[in-house]
Design an enzyme around this catalytic site. Structure first.
Site, PDB file in Angstrom:
ATOM      1  N   GLY A  55       0.800  -1.221   0.000  1.00  0.00           N
ATOM      2  CA  GLY A  55       0.000   0.000   0.000  1.00  0.00           C
ATOM      3  C   GLY A  55       0.826   1.260   0.000  1.00  0.00           C
ATOM      4  O   GLY A  55       0.287   2.360  -0.163  1.00  0.00           O
TER       5      GLY A  55
ATOM      6  N   ILE B 235       6.327   2.970  -2.828  1.00  0.00           N
ATOM      7  CA  ILE B 235       7.120   2.045  -3.636  1.00  0.00           C
ATOM      8  C   ILE B 235       6.361   0.744  -3.849  1.00  0.00           C
ATOM      9  O   ILE B 235       6.302   0.206  -4.960  1.00  0.00           O
ATOM     10  CB  ILE B 235       8.483   1.763  -2.971  1.00  0.00           C
ATOM     11  CG1 ILE B 235       9.308   3.052  -2.888  1.00  0.00           C
ATOM     12  CG2 ILE B 235       9.252   0.695  -3.734  1.00  0.00           C
ATOM     13  CD1 ILE B 235       9.728   3.614  -4.209  1.00  0.00           C
TER      14      ILE B 235
ATOM     15  N   LYS C 284      10.398   4.458   7.351  1.00  0.00           N
ATOM     16  CA  LYS C 284      11.438   5.184   6.602  1.00  0.00           C
ATOM     17  C   LYS C 284      11.613   6.638   7.034  1.00  0.00           C
ATOM     18  O   LYS C 284      12.531   7.305   6.572  1.00  0.00           O
ATOM     19  CB  LYS C 284      11.087   5.150   5.114  1.00  0.00           C
ATOM     20  CG  LYS C 284       9.785   5.859   4.773  1.00  0.00           C
ATOM     21  CD  LYS C 284       9.488   5.819   3.282  1.00  0.00           C
ATOM     22  CE  LYS C 284       8.217   6.586   2.972  1.00  0.00           C
ATOM     23  NZ  LYS C 284       7.910   6.611   1.545  1.00  0.00           N
TER      24      LYS C 284
ATOM     25  N   ILE D 148      14.003  -3.792  -0.681  1.00  0.00           N
ATOM     26  CA  ILE D 148      14.184  -2.377  -0.979  1.00  0.00           C
ATOM     27  C   ILE D 148      14.984  -1.754   0.161  1.00  0.00           C
ATOM     28  O   ILE D 148      14.534  -1.715   1.301  1.00  0.00           O
ATOM     29  CB  ILE D 148      12.838  -1.645  -1.125  1.00  0.00           C
ATOM     30  CG1 ILE D 148      11.935  -2.350  -2.127  1.00  0.00           C
ATOM     31  CG2 ILE D 148      13.064  -0.188  -1.496  1.00  0.00           C
ATOM     32  CD1 ILE D 148      12.490  -2.446  -3.508  1.00  0.00           C
TER      33      ILE D 148
ATOM     34  N   LYS E 135      20.601   5.658   2.834  1.00  0.00           N
ATOM     35  CA  LYS E 135      20.841   6.017   4.237  1.00  0.00           C
ATOM     36  C   LYS E 135      21.450   4.863   5.028  1.00  0.00           C
ATOM     37  O   LYS E 135      21.868   5.035   6.181  1.00  0.00           O
ATOM     38  CB  LYS E 135      19.534   6.488   4.879  1.00  0.00           C
ATOM     39  CG  LYS E 135      19.033   7.804   4.296  1.00  0.00           C
ATOM     40  CD  LYS E 135      17.698   8.208   4.877  1.00  0.00           C
ATOM     41  CE  LYS E 135      17.260   9.570   4.341  1.00  0.00           C
ATOM     42  NZ  LYS E 135      17.114   9.622   2.887  1.00  0.00           N
TER      43      LYS E 135
ATOM     44  N   GLY F 260       7.895  12.511  -4.554  1.00  0.00           N
ATOM     45  CA  GLY F 260       6.464  12.358  -4.362  1.00  0.00           C
ATOM     46  C   GLY F 260       6.045  11.239  -3.438  1.00  0.00           C
ATOM     47  O   GLY F 260       4.856  11.003  -3.255  1.00  0.00           O
TER      48      GLY F 260
END
Length: 607
Positions: free
Chosen positions: A288, A291, A365, A403, A407, A447
């Site tokens: 959801g 990415i 994240k 993924i 960082k 975005g």
């Protein structure tokens, strides 16, 4: 004036022209003294021509055209209608009167009809254009690109009610052969380097970039020039709309920050991706999210046997499910509401569906939030990943693609450090598993939820100020579809244990990004919208990196994907550290951060 009234006026004018043309032709033929027989023929010829030519003109839709926007095509159709109508009238009249109409009369009548009808329509266009020019025109428009697309857009602008009260100033084009020429009646005023001067000289309000087939780098350069003006910038989205005939004013969109990246579209190896995705059971965790949802869209296009959409939030999973069912009705979907931290639930999902390919996008994240809640970052990013990876190994999945983030390199944040631990874990697991475990590392995506771009847009819409943490803050950016395409492609290269690094292009200064967004909104930075510096937040770095010093990259078959040299990680030692790690969850921040530092050799706890 209504269309019906305009049609009747043009019809009456055409009838007068037909009679006048025939009368003048007969007068010329007989030097002003028409014999009685030919006078009778003249009246009959006029009546027949009025009827037949009228039908011919109507057949060619001469009364349903907007003559103020007429082009060569309309003139050609008018010529066809007159010649066909006159030929038929000549034959019918000759048969009806038993003696053919003199050829010189018929020829001159055609010439005069074309002259008068074409002239009347040109006069109509001239009157309308002059009337429009005298109106109070509040907006001046400049079109960049004087090719086919630019000409079409210019015509659309002239005829569209969306641009009522607007005036097209002219064109910009880099082709030296087009300089000082006219396109659909409007001048080519200069090249891209003249844009700023022309905008100022003609007080241009809107710039339309009509170059759908140009290189991204050229478009980016032009956009950068346009943002130095106060004009609002719009763009034709894609060459597809031009080719398929869907080009219209409504296809114009505002230039967005994505257009400023200037990178060419991603080219992917379709066969390589199909080999490991098509007809497979594919699981996307975090489906959801920004990415995860894009992964789901692109994977669905490759026709998996079944696509599992797993997420913690029911609303976001429902949204992507409804979208995919509409776009890909033939793809079998399963929605799974589950938390990756829940090991028994993960076991149940894998036992029931036995996914063969896993794209693991579920993660916390947000850097500052994770600094304040380190235990939650560890639970989700470390142990959540461990749960999914262990299940992939246990139930014999073929491929696991995680993924990751830039960082994770020399991390100064809890978020980055937890992603690095997750990378280390799947690399260690890969040494003893039949499953191919790989991670794909990239920077920020434009975005995505919680990212800087939506926040800047909200602040601009509210009238400012736009808040930037530090004037020298630099980040790598790519679009969400671009990143996901490369992630899927990287999965095709997997042999196990790799960390793939995506080419993020040139780093972008956040301050410049904020200024560009303000200018793209037609406003001036620090004049219309203030920019304020708030100071760096917890865990942030001025510059992000894509590799540690110990990692070295090698090229892959794809020019924008690199593979980092896998590091040797002791699985038993890491398992021991993870068990110790579990014991500090829920403790105070400093205790959790100290435990992170004990596992991640490059982690620097700067708080």
């Amino acid at each position: 004036m209504s269309n019906r009234r305009r049609m009747y006026i043009i019809l009456v004018v055409d009838v007068v022209i037909i009679w006048a043309a025939i009368a003048i032709s007969y007068m010329f033929r007989f030097n002003g003294s028409i014999p009685p027989y030919y006078e009778q023929q003249m009246y009959g010829f006029a009546l027949i021509t009025t009827a037949i030519c009228g039908l011919s003109l109507a057949f060619f839709r001469m009364y349903r055209r907007m003559w103020q926007y007429a082009s060569i095509g309309e003139i050609i159709e008018l010529i066809k209608a007159v010649i066909i109508g006159m030929t038929a009238s000549f034959l019918v009249t000759s048969i009806a009167f038993g003696k053919e109409v003199p050829l010189s009369i018929a020829t001159r009548t055609v010439e005069l009809m074309l002259l008068f009808m074409g002239g009347s329509r040109f006069l109509w266009r001239l009157i309308r254009v002059n009337r429009t020019a005298k109106m109070e025109l509040t907006h001046h428009i400049l079109v960049v690109g004087a090719g086919d697309c630019g000409a079409l857009i210019a015509k659309e602008i002239m005829s569209s009610k969306m641009f009522a009260g607007s005036r097209l100033i002219g064109f910009i084009d880099d082709d030296p052969h087009k300089q000082s020429m006219r396109v659909v009646g409007y001048p080519v005023l200069g090249n891209r380097y003249d844009i700023i001067e022309i905008v100022h000289k003609y007080q241009v309000h809107d710039i339309v970039i009509a170059m759908p087939s140009s290189k991204r780098s050229d478009i980016t350069d032009i956009i950068n020039i346009c943002t130095m003006t106060k004009a609002k910038v719009k763009i034709i989205p894609a060459i597809n709309d031009f080719i398929t005939g869907r080009l219209a004013v409504k296809t114009l969109r505002n230039v967005d920050v994505e257009d400023l990246l200037g990178r060419e579209p991603v080219q992917i190896d379709l066969q390589g991706v199909m080999d490991y995705v098509t007809d497979k059971v594919v699981l996307v965790t975090g489906a959801g999210g920004s990415i995860g949802s894009e992964l789901s869209r692109q994977i669905a296009a490759f026709k998996p046997r079944k696509l599992l959409l797993l997420g913690h939030g029911e609303n976001s999973i429902y949204t992507i499910e409804m979208e995919l069912r509409a776009k890909f009705p033939d793809v079998k979907l399963e929605t799974v509401i589950a938390d990756i931290q829940d090991r028994p639930r993960m076991e149940s999902v894998f036992r029931s569906f036995k996914p063969q390919v896993i794209f693991h996008a579920a993660a916390h994240k947000h850097v500052p939030l994770m600094e304040r809640n380190p235990s939650e970052a560890v639970k989700n990013n470390v142990f959540g990943t461990k749960n999914v990876a262990d299940c992939a190994d246990k139930y014999g999945a073929e491929r696991f693609v995680m993924i990751s983030s830039d960082k994770a390199v020399n991390p100064t944040s809890v978020m980055g450090a937890t992603k690095r631990i997750a990378e280390m874990y799947i690399q260690s697991l890969n040494t003893s598993s039949r499953t191919q475990f790989v991670a794909v590392r990239f920077g920020n995506v434009l975005g995505s939820r919680g990212s800087v771009i939506p926040r800047f847009k909200e602040q601009i819409a509210a009238g400012g100020p736009v808040t930037v943490t530090h004037p020298d803050m630099v980040r790598y950016f790519m679009t969400i579809p671009e990143a996901v395409q490369l992630v899927i492609q990287a999965g095709a290269f997997a042999k196990g244990g790799e960390i793939f690094i995506l080419d993020m292009g040139k780093p972008v200064r956040i301050l410049d990004l904020a200024k560009d967004l303000i200018r793209l909104s037609g406003l001036e930075p620090d004049v219309d919208i203030k920019i304020e510096f708030t100071g760096m937040r917890e865990g942030e770095k001025l510059f992000e990196e894509l590799l540690t010093e110990a990692e070295a990259t090698t090229a892959t078959q794809h020019e924008r994907i690199y593979v980092g040299q896998p590091l040797e990680i002791s699985q038993s030692e890491l398992e021991l550290q993870m068990r110790r790690f579990e014991k500090v969850l829920g403790e105070d921040r400093n205790t959790v951060k100290a435990a992170i530092e004990a596992i991640v050799p490059f982690y620097s706890n700067v708080s």
